[in-house]
Design an enzyme around this catalytic site. Sequence first.
Site, mmCIF file in Angstrom:
data_model
loop_
_atom_site.group_PDB
_atom_site.id
_atom_site.type_symbol
_atom_site.label_atom_id
_atom_site.label_comp_id
_atom_site.label_asym_id
_atom_site.label_seq_id
_atom_site.Cartn_x
_atom_site.Cartn_y
_atom_site.Cartn_z
ATOM 1 N N ARG A 6 -11.308 19.901 -6.138
ATOM 2 C CA ARG A 6 -12.386 20.371 -7.022
ATOM 3 C C ARG A 6 -12.059 21.782 -7.536
ATOM 4 O O ARG A 6 -11.663 22.652 -6.776
ATOM 5 C CB ARG A 6 -13.712 20.385 -6.260
ATOM 6 C CG ARG A 6 -14.903 20.978 -7.051
ATOM 7 C CD ARG A 6 -15.141 22.429 -6.691
ATOM 8 N NE ARG A 6 -16.348 22.969 -7.318
ATOM 9 C CZ ARG A 6 -16.624 24.272 -7.373
ATOM 10 N NH1 ARG A 6 -15.796 25.146 -6.858
ATOM 11 N NH2 ARG A 6 -17.712 24.703 -7.964
ATOM 12 N N THR A 58 -17.313 34.881 -4.318
ATOM 13 C CA THR A 58 -16.191 35.049 -5.235
ATOM 14 C C THR A 58 -16.061 36.513 -5.635
ATOM 15 O O THR A 58 -17.059 37.235 -5.662
ATOM 16 C CB THR A 58 -16.476 34.171 -6.471
ATOM 17 O OG1 THR A 58 -16.355 32.825 -6.073
ATOM 18 C CG2 THR A 58 -15.541 34.458 -7.631
HETATM 19 N N1 ASP Z 1 -18.111 30.098 -8.874
HETATM 20 C C1 ASP Z 1 -17.394 29.710 -7.699
HETATM 21 C C2 ASP Z 1 -17.131 28.240 -7.741
HETATM 22 O O1 ASP Z 1 -17.989 27.486 -8.149
HETATM 23 C C3 ASP Z 1 -18.100 30.044 -6.441
HETATM 24 C C4 ASP Z 1 -18.551 31.459 -6.339
HETATM 25 O O2 ASP Z 1 -18.772 32.146 -7.331
HETATM 26 O O3 ASP Z 1 -18.648 31.939 -5.216
HETATM 27 O O4 ASP Z 1 -16.074 27.841 -7.305
#
Ligand code: ASP
Length: 312
Positions: free
Chosen positions: A208, A180
Amino acid sequence: MPNQPVLLIHGGAWAMPDDAVRAHEAGIAEALRVGYAELERGASAVDAVEAAVAAMEDDEIFDAGRGSFLTRDGRVQMDALLMNGENLRAGGVACVERIRNPIRAARLVLKESPHVYFVGVGAERFAMQQGMRLIDNTELIVPRERERLMEFQRAELEGAVDTTFSGPLAEDPTLASHDTVGAVALDVHGHIAAGTSTGGTLSKVPGRVGDSSLIGCGCYADDESAAVSLTGWGEPIMKLVLGKWAVDRVAAGAAPEEAAQAAIDYLYARLGGHGGIILLDRLGRVGLAHNTPRMAWGLRMPEGMEMGVTRV
Ligand code: ASP
């Protein structure tokens, strides 16, 4: 006298393999360049965050925009949030599949709508009504992610993956990746902003939504406390409303550096969660912490630039 601008960004916290480090560093450097140019020309922190996050969405190495992880059924489904600390205006989109830069759609929500959050088809329709071109989902998919999904699903069939999601996926770095992207900025006018954008977790169930685009979870900004962006295993971060938890510590007197570490310690102590956080306050003080093996980040201030893929 104008404030000294600051831009702090991240490109995910996970067990990033050695051969992915260089590409992450290049993506971070480009996002810092683009975002800081906004701050130097006197643009708002919101403009700088949007520009930095959009640059990382455009870079296929990150799990945001094109190159995102795929859902269980092989599509890209993305979430993003942008928040302005000056007036608490915020814009979020979730489960969008036809938008090249979700952070720009979030900006439209922030700027043009009395609402804060749009999901799915409604979010896409809103973006289109505001002049954004909708694209085909296949334009967001890269071959690397098709392969990653196939490998994950094969491991799932062999029982090698914790499908209960009761803990972090597995110790295998290809399975536990969190790429992310996020940014926090302080502009010359003395205001802060934050943004986070993600394709979510690998092989997620369609529909989700993780922490990244939820206000106070993976992103928050308030001039009276701090701006924050998180990455990592989303469900525990959401349960703890961890972004707001961290900025509240700053409002209560903690330095961003302490609050960032405290948030990651709390995430692990309370729920065994893993992730990374960046924090910035109006004084230009920064904090960064992670308990994943690595985190990609970059910091640009008038004194210069620092960046790296740190290890714990
Ligand atoms: N926090 C993000 C999620 O759970 C994933 C990530 O940080 O890469 O969708």
